[in-house]
Every structure is written in structure tokens, then in C-alpha cells.
Design an enzyme around this catalytic site. Structure first.
Site: not given
Length: 376
Positions: A55-57
Site C-alpha cells: 500500500s502507498d503510505k
């Protein structure tokens, strides 16, 4: 050979599993009244094959609202990077011989300087009740002053016009409403300077920046407002991992004689900044700063470093010609601007570091914990 009835049986099993998935109260979001939704009969079988979740943070797991939690300046740590009291012992954590002075709020930064002529009486009385920071040497005061200039000047922030077309900011609340920047990091640094360090960004144009409150960090008494001429902006890029500004600071002495300094103010990723700083491995301030950077990173904070140097008129004049030529380039402009920036971003003095927190969105820790448990 597979009996066709086997496919029918599997689809019936998938259908039943989908029903249980949609009816699972642990997958129900009460805040939005949204249950789990199964758009494919084979979703349960697909979920059973998941090993990793990527996941993109920023903006996904986090709120994308940066908050400065701690500062490292002149062998001192200000802020709440770890739980504790005013007497936290950091000596064993830093790995540097000597004492690290720790102050558990960033507001303590102001207690090392003289009271500003523009300080509010309420703020002064509140600081007097806190643990007072020990006096700084003249060299440490210079580090503190340039550090504050990096926080306020080294950015691409814009001040939006206020009611009636006002250009200048009057207070911290107005700054919060009218400040806009490309990166949330820049907003966090400017607000930190105003809210905790007593330095307010009052005005910014393409050629001039005005601040108020830096006089408390001067070696000698001076005006509460400081005006600098903005000569150049080297914007951030993913290769350099830092940005810088070149400003001209003009002072007038008691005899009316004007003198000026050209300052390069730089901030960015600590690894990139340190690579272009002077080799001061024997300097105690540099050693402590590097140790504090590692300490902030180990506690989960995002780390930035600040640096500066003075630029001679001769060097600046030649560099500004190259800067102007790169700015006028049409093809390959970004590469040309980055190359010009690297010409001046060198031999800098490491001033200090910051620890910035991007808070997780509500429910993210619980979601990660549940996903971890489900994979066992």
C-alpha cells in the site's frame, strides 16, 4: 477428467462463503454504514492466496498532515519523539560521548534566546514556568539563528491575499488560514517556526521575504522584523532529494553603513544533506546531530536535515548567470536546473535535524493487526 458437477459444487460453496463474508460484523464499517461487498464468487478463494499487501503510505494509510515532533539543534533535542519527562537520559541512546540536553516541548527553543520585542506577555510567562535551557555559546547561537531562517525562508510556500487584499500576516492564526504550499512538509516547518519558535512568516513575494521574531536569536539586539531579498530558488527533485534558496540579507550598523551577506539555506533528506556538508567528523555539534537523526528515525519519525553556508559576491555573481541561463532553457530545463543547483549546494555547514510525524488514519493500526492475524 473432472466431473462437471464439481464446478457446480464449488460455485455453491463460493456463494455460501460470499454470504458469510458480507454478513461478517468485523468487516462492517459502522461509521459509514457499509458492509463488505463481494463482487466475485471466487473472491474467498482469491483472498486465501494473498501473502503480501502493498500500500502507498502517504494519503492512504496516513492523514498526509505532517507535524514537527522534535528538533535537534546545537547538541539539544526539543520535542516529544519519545515518552518521558524533562530528565530523559539520551546519553546511552545517541552513542556520542557527552550529555544530550533534552527538553520535552519544542517551545523550549525560545528560552535560549532573549525576549523578542514582539513577544506576547502570555507566551513569555508560560515559558518562564518551564525548564529553562542552558545558555548557548556564540557559535551555537549562530547555528540556532540560521536554523530558524531555514525553517521560515527555505520553501516555496505562498501567502494568499487576505481580506481587503492584505499581503502581510498579522498572527499565527491568520498564517494557518492563508498559507499554501506544494508539500505538507513545508507547511509543517513554517507553522512549527510560528507556533513553537516564535518566528512568523509575514510576507513572501517572488523577490522578498519578511519575517518577525528572529531578533530573539540574534547575537546582538536588533529589529523584530527581518527582510531578505530572494535571489534564487532551487526546487526539490527526486534525485537531489533536497531544496535550497539563496537570499541576500542587508544590515545597517549604528553609523548608517550598510553591509550584506549572501546565504544559501538548504533542507532535505538527511542522507543527501550530509553528503554535501563539510567533513566535520571531529565537530561535536555535527556528531550529536547525526546521532539525533538516527535516534529520530529509529522511533519511526521522518527525518529532515538543515544546512547553510555563506556565498561570496564573486561566486554568487557567476552562479546567478548560470542559474538564469538554466531558467531560460526550454528543452531539458529540469536537468539544467538540477545541475546548476548542485554547483552551489556544497561545502555547507550542518545546522540540525527535524523529526516529522505523519499520523496514521483512524483505524489503520487495528486494520493492520487484523490482517496480520488473518495471515497466521
Amino acid at each position: 477428467f473432472v466431473c462437471i458437477s464439481m464446478y457446480v459444487s464449488l460455485e455453491m460453496v463460493y456463494l455460501g462463503q460470499s454470504y458469510f463474508l458480507c454478513s461478517d460484523l468485523q468487516l462492517y464499517d459502522e461509521a459509514t454504514d457499509t458492509p463488505a461487498e463481494c463482487n466475485s464468487s471466487g473472491m474467498c478463494a482469491d483472498l486465501g492466496q494473498v501473502q503480501y499487501v502493498l500500500s502507498d503510505k502517504t494519503g492512504t494509510l496516513t492523514k498526509n498532515q505532517m507535524v514537527v515532533q522534535c528538533l535537534s539543534i546545537a547538541k539539544r533535542v526539543y520535542g516529544t519523539f519519545t515518552s518521558g519527562t524533562d530528565d530523559v537520559d539520551l546519553n546511552g541512546l545517541t552513542g556520542v560521548e557527552g550529555d544530550t540536553e533534552y527538553y520535552n516541548t519544542i517551545d523550549h527553543v525560545q528560552s535560549v534566546g532573549r525576549p523578542s520585542s514582539s513577544s506576547e506577555s502570555g507566551r513569555t510567562s508560560a515559558l518562564s514556568r518551564q525548564k529553562q535551557a542552558a545558555p548557548l555559546t556564540d557559535h551555537e547561537k549562530l547555528l540556532m539563528l540560521q536554523y530558524m531562517r531555514v525553517l521560515v525562508y527555505c520553501n516555496t510556500a505562498m501567502i494568499m491575499p487576505g481580506e481587503g487584499g492584505d499581503e502581510e500576516i498579522r498572527n499565527k492564526e491568520e498564517l494557518l488560514e492563508r498559507l499554501q504550499a506544494e508539500s505538507p512538509d513545508e507547511v509543517a516547518l513554517v507553522l512549527c517556526a510560528a507556533q513553537h519558535c516564535g518566528v512568523l512568516l509575514k510576507k513572501r513575494t517572488s523577490h522578498e521575504i519578511v519575517s518577525e521574531g528572529l531578533d530573539k536569536y540574534y547575537l546582538h539586539p536588533g529589529d523584530s522584523q527581518e527582510r531578505v531579498e530572494l535571489l534564487a530558488v532551487n526546487e526539490f527533485d527526486s534525485d537531489r532529494k533536497m531544496m535550497s534558496v539563496v537570499v541576500k540579507l542587508t544590515n545597517t550598523d549604528s553609523a548608517g553603513k550598510a553591509t550584506h551577506k549572501n546565504l544559501l539555506l538548504c533542507k532535505g533528506a538527511d542522507s543527501s544533506i550530509q553528503k554535501w556538508c563539510k567533513d566535520l567528523s571531529q565537530d561535536i555539534n555535527t556528531s550529536f546531530c547525526r546521532a539525533h537523526i538516527n535516534l529520530f528515525a529509529n522511533t519511526g519519525l521522518r527525518t529532515l536535515a538543515a544546512a547553510y553556508r555563506e556565498v561570496s559576491d564573486e561566486e554568487l555573481g557567476a552562479w546567478l548567470k548560470d542559474y538564469q541561463n538554466a531558467s531560460n532553457t526550454i528543452v531539458g530545463r529540469e536537468e539544467a536546473m538540477a545541475k546548476v543547483a548542485q554547483q552551489i549546494e556544497k561545502n555547507m555547514l550542518l545546522l540540525g535535524a527535524l523529526g516529522i510525524e505523519d499520523e496514521l488514519q483512524d483505524g489503520v493500526p487495528d486494520a493492520i493487526s487484523l490482517m496480520h492475524a488473518a495471515g497466521r
